[in-house]
Design an enzyme around this catalytic site. Structure first.
Site, PDB file in Angstrom:
ATOM      1  N   SER A  11      12.887  -4.595 -11.949  1.00  0.00           N
ATOM      2  CA  SER A  11      13.231  -6.030 -12.302  1.00  0.00           C
ATOM      3  C   SER A  11      13.749  -6.859 -11.229  1.00  0.00           C
ATOM      4  CB  SER A  11      14.099  -6.235 -13.530  1.00  0.00           C
ATOM      5  OG  SER A  11      15.339  -5.431 -13.248  1.00  0.00           O
ATOM      6  N   ILE A  14      10.378  -8.512  -6.284  1.00  0.00           N
ATOM      7  CA  ILE A  14       8.831  -7.991  -6.489  1.00  0.00           C
ATOM      8  C   ILE A  14       8.393  -7.855  -7.778  1.00  0.00           C
ATOM      9  CG2 ILE A  14       7.091  -6.227  -5.787  1.00  0.00           C
ATOM     10  CD1 ILE A  14       8.620  -5.746  -3.365  1.00  0.00           C
ATOM     11  N   CYS A 129       3.736  -4.340   2.639  1.00  0.00           N
ATOM     12  CA  CYS A 129       3.534  -5.677   2.881  1.00  0.00           C
ATOM     13  C   CYS A 129       2.848  -6.099   4.119  1.00  0.00           C
ATOM     14  CB  CYS A 129       4.860  -6.599   2.846  1.00  0.00           C
ATOM     15  SG  CYS A 129       6.238  -6.399   3.850  1.00  0.00           S
ATOM     16  N   SER A 160      14.356 -12.261   2.426  1.00  0.00           N
ATOM     17  CA  SER A 160      13.106 -11.711   1.532  1.00  0.00           C
ATOM     18  C   SER A 160      13.234 -10.157   1.473  1.00  0.00           C
ATOM     19  CB  SER A 160      11.791 -12.355   1.894  1.00  0.00           C
ATOM     20  OG  SER A 160      11.280 -11.563   3.186  1.00  0.00           O
ATOM     21  N   ALA A 161      14.155  -9.587   2.117  1.00  0.00           N
ATOM     22  CA  ALA A 161      14.183  -7.969   1.872  1.00  0.00           C
ATOM     23  C   ALA A 161      15.348  -7.659   1.251  1.00  0.00           C
ATOM     24  CB  ALA A 161      14.326  -7.568   3.731  1.00  0.00           C
ATOM     25  N   GLY A 162      14.980  -7.287  -0.020  1.00  0.00           N
ATOM     26  CA  GLY A 162      15.888  -6.685  -0.673  1.00  0.00           C
ATOM     27  C   GLY A 162      16.368  -5.269  -0.457  1.00  0.00           C
ATOM     28  N   PRO A 163      17.300  -4.729  -1.402  1.00  0.00           N
ATOM     29  CA  PRO A 163      17.679  -3.506  -1.001  1.00  0.00           C
ATOM     30  C   PRO A 163      16.599  -2.595  -1.017  1.00  0.00           C
ATOM     31  CG  PRO A 163      19.033  -4.617  -2.984  1.00  0.00           C
ATOM     32  CD  PRO A 163      17.734  -5.361  -2.574  1.00  0.00           C
ATOM     33  N   THR A 165      13.611  -2.819  -0.202  1.00  0.00           N
ATOM     34  CA  THR A 165      12.833  -2.877   1.223  1.00  0.00           C
ATOM     35  C   THR A 165      13.883  -2.304   2.505  1.00  0.00           C
ATOM     36  OG1 THR A 165      11.771  -5.046   0.691  1.00  0.00           O
ATOM     37  CG2 THR A 165      12.134  -4.467   3.126  1.00  0.00           C
ATOM     38  N   ALA A 167      16.038  -0.033   2.334  1.00  0.00           N
ATOM     39  CA  ALA A 167      16.412   1.316   2.009  1.00  0.00           C
ATOM     40  C   ALA A 167      15.038   2.171   2.542  1.00  0.00           C
ATOM     41  CB  ALA A 167      16.533   1.628   0.584  1.00  0.00           C
TER      42      ALA A 167
END
Length: 315
Positions: A11, A14, A129, A160-163, A165, A167
């Site tokens: 959730s 992405i 991506c 735009s790079a969350g956890p 990405t 990790a």
């Protein structure tokens, strides 16, 4: 037409963008469940407001949900490690899995290149991506001339790079490299990702460099035509995907040290093909600079809709 029911695991950015794309854009898919592990996540809150069933108990919560048996396709937008566990948990239930992580349990799929080859696979992998943005170009060049070495650089906004990405940086480079070779057709591949902290955030930019045999004028024209046609194919499902400038050609002398790129190459005159891309997001959930996430969700949507069309044709 009866729509195929789908669930999204994850959730975060992405997964939430994918949910919105399913609901806004698809005539063949129906959002049946949004799955997370954080009950306070924005993705779960948005799903509830839209009348989508939710659970914050992860994949086990999905399996326990009413209506789980009617779900046909499960998207996994978590992380590489989590997908391994999710795929194992879902294996007994005969669901079609579309993996948006770099786990690469199933075959790599880049819709513009090889979607038709893997429609029967129970679990398909959407590479990364950077892979979705650049592998079509490597494939376009390899359709004209053998690609001895293909290198891609994906530069994305750090916002735009969350956890997930962050990790999976190692998995990103390894999975993308493998797909450059297996899907793009390069004899050797290399992938680099750059998280750009610039403020205001920059739109995703991608560089593709292909080392090929020396190209004459006719071959160069054929490469340009192949690349431009491939870009148009990708842009049909990712409207913000475009060439940033004309395809570039640089001749490389036979004395150049290209064996560091591909140790199997004998000395010979070569040409380097350079392709420069920009990917702007559609803004369904994420800002326009997050084209890296938009291309992943757009590609995954393409795969799911094609799976449904194939099932209907076979019925």
């Amino acid at each position: 037409m009866t729509r195929a029911k789908v669930a999204v695991i994850g959730s975060g950015n992405i997964g939430t963008d994918l949910m919105i794309k399913v609901m806004r854009l698809s005539d063949s898919l129906e959002m049946a469940a949004m799955v997370g592990i954080d009950p306070t996540s924005d993705g779960l809150a948005r799903a509830r407001r839209r009348g989508v069933a939710t659970t914050s108990d992860g994949v086990q919560g999905l399996i326990a949900m009413d209506g789980f048996g009617q779900i046909d396709i499960v998207f996994d937008a978590t992380s590489a490690g989590a997908h391994v566990r999710n795929a194992a948990a879902l294996a007994p239930f005969d669901k079609r899995l579309i993996d948006l992580t770099p786990a690469a349990i199933g075959p790599y799929v880049v819709p513009a290149v090889n979607l038709g080859q893997h429609l029967g696979a129970p679990n398909v992998n959407m590479v990364t991506c950077g892979g979705q943005a650049t592998i079509p170009v490597v494939a376009a060049v390899s359709q004209v001339t053998p690609v001895h070495y293909g290198e891609i650089v994906a530069s994305i906004s750090s916002r735009s790079a969350g956890p997930g990405t962050r990790a999976n940086i190692d998995e990103f480079t390894e999975t993308t490299k493998a797909a450059i070779e297996q899907v793009g057709g390069a004899a050797r591949g290399k992938a680099i990702i750059v998280l750009n902290p610039a403020d205001p955030p920059l739109i995703m930019r991608d560089t593709v460099l292909c080392l090929v045999d020396r190209l004459d004028a006719d071959a160069r024209a054929a490469v340009v035509d192949s690349v431009e046609r491939m870009v148009a194919t990708v842009a049909a499902y990712v409207p913000g995907y475009r060439l940033k400038q004309a395809v570039q050609f640089t001749d490389v002398d036979a004395t150049a040290a290209v064996r560091t790129l591909n140790p199997d190459l004998a000395p010979a005159p070569r040409t380097q093909v350079g392709v420069f891309l920009e990917v702007e997001g559609a803004g369904h959930y994420l800002p326009a600079y997050a084209g890296n996430l938009d291309i992943m969700t757009s590609a995954a949507l393409q795969v799911a809709e094609r799976l449904v069309a194939r099932s209907e044709a076979a019925a």
